[in-house]
Design a protein around this motif. Structure first.
Motif, PDB file in Angstrom:
ATOM      1  N   GLY A  26      63.404  27.699  59.629  1.00 27.55           N
ATOM      2  CA  GLY A  26      63.017  27.208  58.318  1.00 27.55           C
ATOM      3  C   GLY A  26      63.049  25.705  58.159  1.00 27.55           C
ATOM      4  O   GLY A  26      62.708  25.188  57.090  1.00 27.55           O
ATOM      5  N   ARG A  27      63.437  24.954  59.189  1.00 28.83           N
ATOM      6  CA  ARG A  27      63.498  23.495  59.087  1.00 28.83           C
ATOM      7  C   ARG A  27      62.342  22.875  59.869  1.00 28.83           C
ATOM      8  O   ARG A  27      62.059  23.264  60.989  1.00 28.83           O
ATOM      9  CB  ARG A  27      64.830  22.977  59.646  1.00 28.83           C
ATOM     10  N   THR A  28      61.672  21.916  59.246  1.00 25.63           N
ATOM     11  CA  THR A  28      60.531  21.273  59.899  1.00 25.63           C
ATOM     12  C   THR A  28      60.655  19.763  59.796  1.00 25.63           C
ATOM     13  O   THR A  28      61.321  19.231  58.908  1.00 25.63           O
ATOM     14  CB  THR A  28      59.201  21.712  59.256  1.00 25.63           C
ATOM     15  N   ALA A  29      59.991  19.075  60.713  1.00 30.89           N
ATOM     16  CA  ALA A  29      59.956  17.617  60.735  1.00 30.89           C
ATOM     17  C   ALA A  29      58.589  17.198  61.254  1.00 30.89           C
ATOM     18  O   ALA A  29      57.935  17.963  61.973  1.00 30.89           O
ATOM     19  CB  ALA A  29      61.065  17.064  61.628  1.00 30.89           C
ATOM     20  N   PRO A  30      58.125  16.001  60.913  1.00 31.63           N
ATOM     21  CA  PRO A  30      56.820  15.543  61.411  1.00 31.63           C
ATOM     22  C   PRO A  30      56.836  15.439  62.938  1.00 31.63           C
ATOM     23  O   PRO A  30      57.819  14.968  63.510  1.00 31.63           O
ATOM     24  CB  PRO A  30      56.657  14.158  60.767  1.00 31.63           C
ATOM     25  N   PRO A  31      55.767  15.883  63.614  1.00 33.15           N
ATOM     26  CA  PRO A  31      55.710  15.752  65.073  1.00 33.15           C
ATOM     27  C   PRO A  31      55.799  14.283  65.482  1.00 33.15           C
ATOM     28  O   PRO A  31      55.222  13.407  64.836  1.00 33.15           O
ATOM     29  CB  PRO A  31      54.339  16.345  65.434  1.00 33.15           C
ATOM     30  N   SER A  32      56.524  13.996  66.532  1.00 33.96           N
ATOM     31  CA  SER A  32      56.654  12.631  67.033  1.00 33.96           C
ATOM     32  C   SER A  32      56.856  12.665  68.535  1.00 33.96           C
ATOM     33  O   SER A  32      57.298  13.671  69.102  1.00 33.96           O
ATOM     34  CB  SER A  32      57.843  11.925  66.371  1.00 33.96           C
ATOM     35  N   ALA A  49      60.904  22.800  64.684  1.00 32.38           N
ATOM     36  CA  ALA A  49      61.094  21.546  63.956  1.00 32.38           C
ATOM     37  C   ALA A  49      59.772  20.950  63.504  1.00 32.38           C
ATOM     38  O   ALA A  49      59.702  20.288  62.464  1.00 32.38           O
ATOM     39  CB  ALA A  49      61.848  20.541  64.816  1.00 32.38           C
ATOM     40  N   THR A  50      58.705  21.179  64.270  1.00 34.62           N
ATOM     41  CA  THR A  50      57.406  20.578  63.942  1.00 34.62           C
ATOM     42  C   THR A  50      56.426  21.572  63.332  1.00 34.62           C
ATOM     43  O   THR A  50      55.283  21.207  63.044  1.00 34.62           O
ATOM     44  CB  THR A  50      56.774  19.973  65.208  1.00 34.62           C
ATOM     45  N   GLY A  51      56.843  22.818  63.144  1.00 36.95           N
ATOM     46  CA  GLY A  51      55.945  23.818  62.573  1.00 36.95           C
ATOM     47  C   GLY A  51      54.765  24.140  63.465  1.00 36.95           C
ATOM     48  O   GLY A  51      53.657  24.397  62.986  1.00 36.95           O
ATOM     49  N   TRP A  52      54.979  24.158  64.752  1.00 37.04           N
ATOM     50  CA  TRP A  52      53.933  24.410  65.743  1.00 37.04           C
ATOM     51  C   TRP A  52      53.422  25.833  65.602  1.00 37.04           C
ATOM     52  O   TRP A  52      54.207  26.779  65.536  1.00 37.04           O
ATOM     53  CB  TRP A  52      54.510  24.194  67.123  1.00 37.04           C
TER      54      TRP A  52
END
Length: 216
Positions: free
Chosen positions: A110-116, A147-150
């Protein structure tokens, strides 16, 4: 032990991950940390190869160009750790890495972050290090994907390419650092188990809803 390999192969085909996490603890317990992880690496190469043939069109090449090289880079320090550590500390490290991988995977739900690039590099490196030391390269990829919602379809396909390359790199690095081969019997039945249950996993993958597979 054979059952863990069977179930792991089904999970790998159905969800894209799970073979090493399910089979590594049992193989290490029976064969020891060195021979057990070698058997896991060898069987994983076969499982990833068989699955990649079916899903290669879904591989996310831009992400793979970062994840795969960083994974290979992570193999190097892991191979040295395997070569230098005595068997007892190595067994403890393998166990801790498997538990850590499972725990982090659960916590990332349930946790996401912008891809980097930094996040991808960290995920690839961690998967390479864990793959050669504990036979489980999946947690690093899963944490990065969550983390990136892939999208699961592209993640699962890319994970096969990533696992295939890391499996080959792990076997080569271990051979270079400490020439040691898995027991012929364990190596053989591990490969046969992966192949025989690949078809079962294919059926599960084709019938399971995408949401169900991505949550595994």
């Amino acid at each position: 032990m054979a059952l863990s390999v069977f179930i792991g192969a089904i999970s790998q085909r159905a969800t894209g991950m799970g073979f090493a996490l399910l089979s590594a603890p049992f193989l290490v317990l029976v064969l020891g940390p060195l021979q057990g992880i070698l058997a896991v690496n060898a069987a994983s190469v076969l499982a990833n190869s068989l699955i990649l043939v079916q899903v290669w069109r879904d591989v996310d090449w831009p992400r793979a160009k970062l994840l795969v090289p960083m994974g290979v880079l992570g193999v190097l320090p892991g191979a040295f750790a395997v070569a230098l550590l005595p068997e007892a500390p190595l067994t403890i490290m393998v166990s801790l890495l498997v538990v850590l991988g499972l725990g982090v995977t659960i916590l990332m739900r349930g946790r996401t972050a912008p891809p980097s690039a930094a996040l991808g590099a960290a995920g690839g490196f961690a998967s390479g290090f864990m793959g050669v030391t504990a036979g489980v390269s999946g947690p690093g990829m899963v944490v990065y994907a969550r983390a990136t919602g892939w999208e699961h379809r592209h993640f699962a396909a890319t994970a096969q390419l990533h696992g295939l390359v890391l499996g080959i790199a792990s076997l080569a690095a271990k051979r270079a650092c400490r020439p040691s081969r898995p027991r012929a019997g364990s190596h053989c039945w591990s490969r046969c188990s992966s192949a025989s249950w690949w078809e079962t996993g294919s059926h599960v993958a084709s019938t399971a809803p995408p949401r169900c597979a991505s949550s595994s």
